[in-house]
Design a protein around this motif. Structure first.
Motif, PDB file in Angstrom:
ATOM      1  N   ASP A   1       0.846  -1.188   0.000  1.00 11.95           N
ATOM      2  CA  ASP A   1       0.000   0.000   0.000  1.00 11.95           C
ATOM      3  C   ASP A   1       0.886   1.244   0.000  1.00 11.95           C
TER       4      ASP A   1
ATOM      5  N   THR B   1      10.679   1.963  -5.039  1.00  9.31           N
ATOM      6  CA  THR B   1       9.616   1.226  -5.734  1.00  9.31           C
ATOM      7  C   THR B   1      10.022   0.865  -7.153  1.00  9.31           C
TER       8      THR B   1
ATOM      9  N   SER C   1       8.738  -2.103 -16.815  1.00  4.64           N
ATOM     10  CA  SER C   1       9.035  -1.841 -15.412  1.00  4.64           C
ATOM     11  C   SER C   1      10.412  -1.210 -15.269  1.00  4.64           C
TER      12      SER C   1
ATOM     13  N   GLU D   1      -0.586   6.133  -7.674  1.00  8.41           N
ATOM     14  CA  GLU D   1      -0.950   4.855  -7.065  1.00  8.41           C
ATOM     15  C   GLU D   1      -1.244   3.818  -8.140  1.00  8.41           C
ATOM     16  N   PRO D   2      -1.132   2.547  -7.801  1.00  6.98           N
ATOM     17  CA  PRO D   2      -1.517   1.504  -8.746  1.00  6.98           C
ATOM     18  C   PRO D   2      -2.968   1.706  -9.218  1.00  6.98           C
TER      19      PRO D   2
ATOM     20  N   HIS E   1       0.310   0.281 -13.223  1.00 10.06           N
ATOM     21  CA  HIS E   1      -0.372  -0.991 -12.986  1.00 10.06           C
ATOM     22  C   HIS E   1      -0.110  -1.521 -11.582  1.00 10.06           C
ATOM     23  N   ARG E   2       1.169  -1.622 -11.236  1.00  3.41           N
ATOM     24  CA  ARG E   2       1.484  -2.123  -9.897  1.00  3.41           C
ATOM     25  C   ARG E   2       2.861  -1.615  -9.481  1.00  3.41           C
TER      26      ARG E   2
ATOM     27  N   GLU F   1       6.282  -2.584  -6.732  1.00  2.00           N
ATOM     28  CA  GLU F   1       6.968  -3.554  -5.879  1.00  2.00           C
ATOM     29  C   GLU F   1       8.069  -2.824  -5.123  1.00  2.00           C
TER      30      GLU F   1
END
Length: 148
Positions: free
Chosen positions: A2, A9, A35, A55-56, A140-141, A143
């Protein structure tokens, strides 16, 4: 995870780059997300700054001025090269992009912007220098990642 886009990131995104008139320059929409880790040098700092805090699932369109994108054209990057430095068989055309060796032995693209029998004028500025870029990005996301 979150968190928002920021230091530490890895970002998975789709993007497009377009000129102010809407002419698309590059896009990976419709394909796999790419990415990169924030701060790893994969994205120009001006583009990276735009996505900090996103944010994603979020998608935004940014207008990036030349100074934060590919810079302003620099007259010292326009060079005159002796015509005999080119292969006699080579057909020179305005707008032709040729590869030249730089001082460190790497390759440097240059666009032919003029020529005559004795010299060729080559522009080594980035082709998007001086342009405001419309940067459309969909996150999208994310990590967590450690940069060393």
């Amino acid at each position: 995870m979150d968190v928002n886009v920021g230091d530490g990131t890895r970002v998975f995104l789709n993007f497009s780059l377009a000129l102010e008139d809407g002419a698309e320059v590059d896009s990976n929409f419709g394909g796999e997300a790419v990415s990169f880790a924030i701060g790893d040098g994969s994205l120009l700092p001006g583009f990276e700054r735009c996505i900090i805090g996103m944010e994603p699932g979020e998608r935004k369109l940014f207008q990036v001025p030349p100074e934060d994108a590919f810079g302003q054209p620099n007259e010292s990057n326009v060079q005159r090269v002796p015509r005999d430095g080119f292969d006699d068989e080579m057909k020179l055309e305005l707008g032709l992009v040729c590869s030249f060796a730089d001082a460190s032995g790497g390759e440097l693209p240059g666009m032919i912007v003029g020529f005559d029998d004795s010299e060729v004028t080559v522009d080594f500025n980035h082709p998007l220098a001086g342009h405001t870029i419309l940067f459309d990005v969909h996150i999208h996301r994310l990590e967590a990642v450690e940069l060393h």
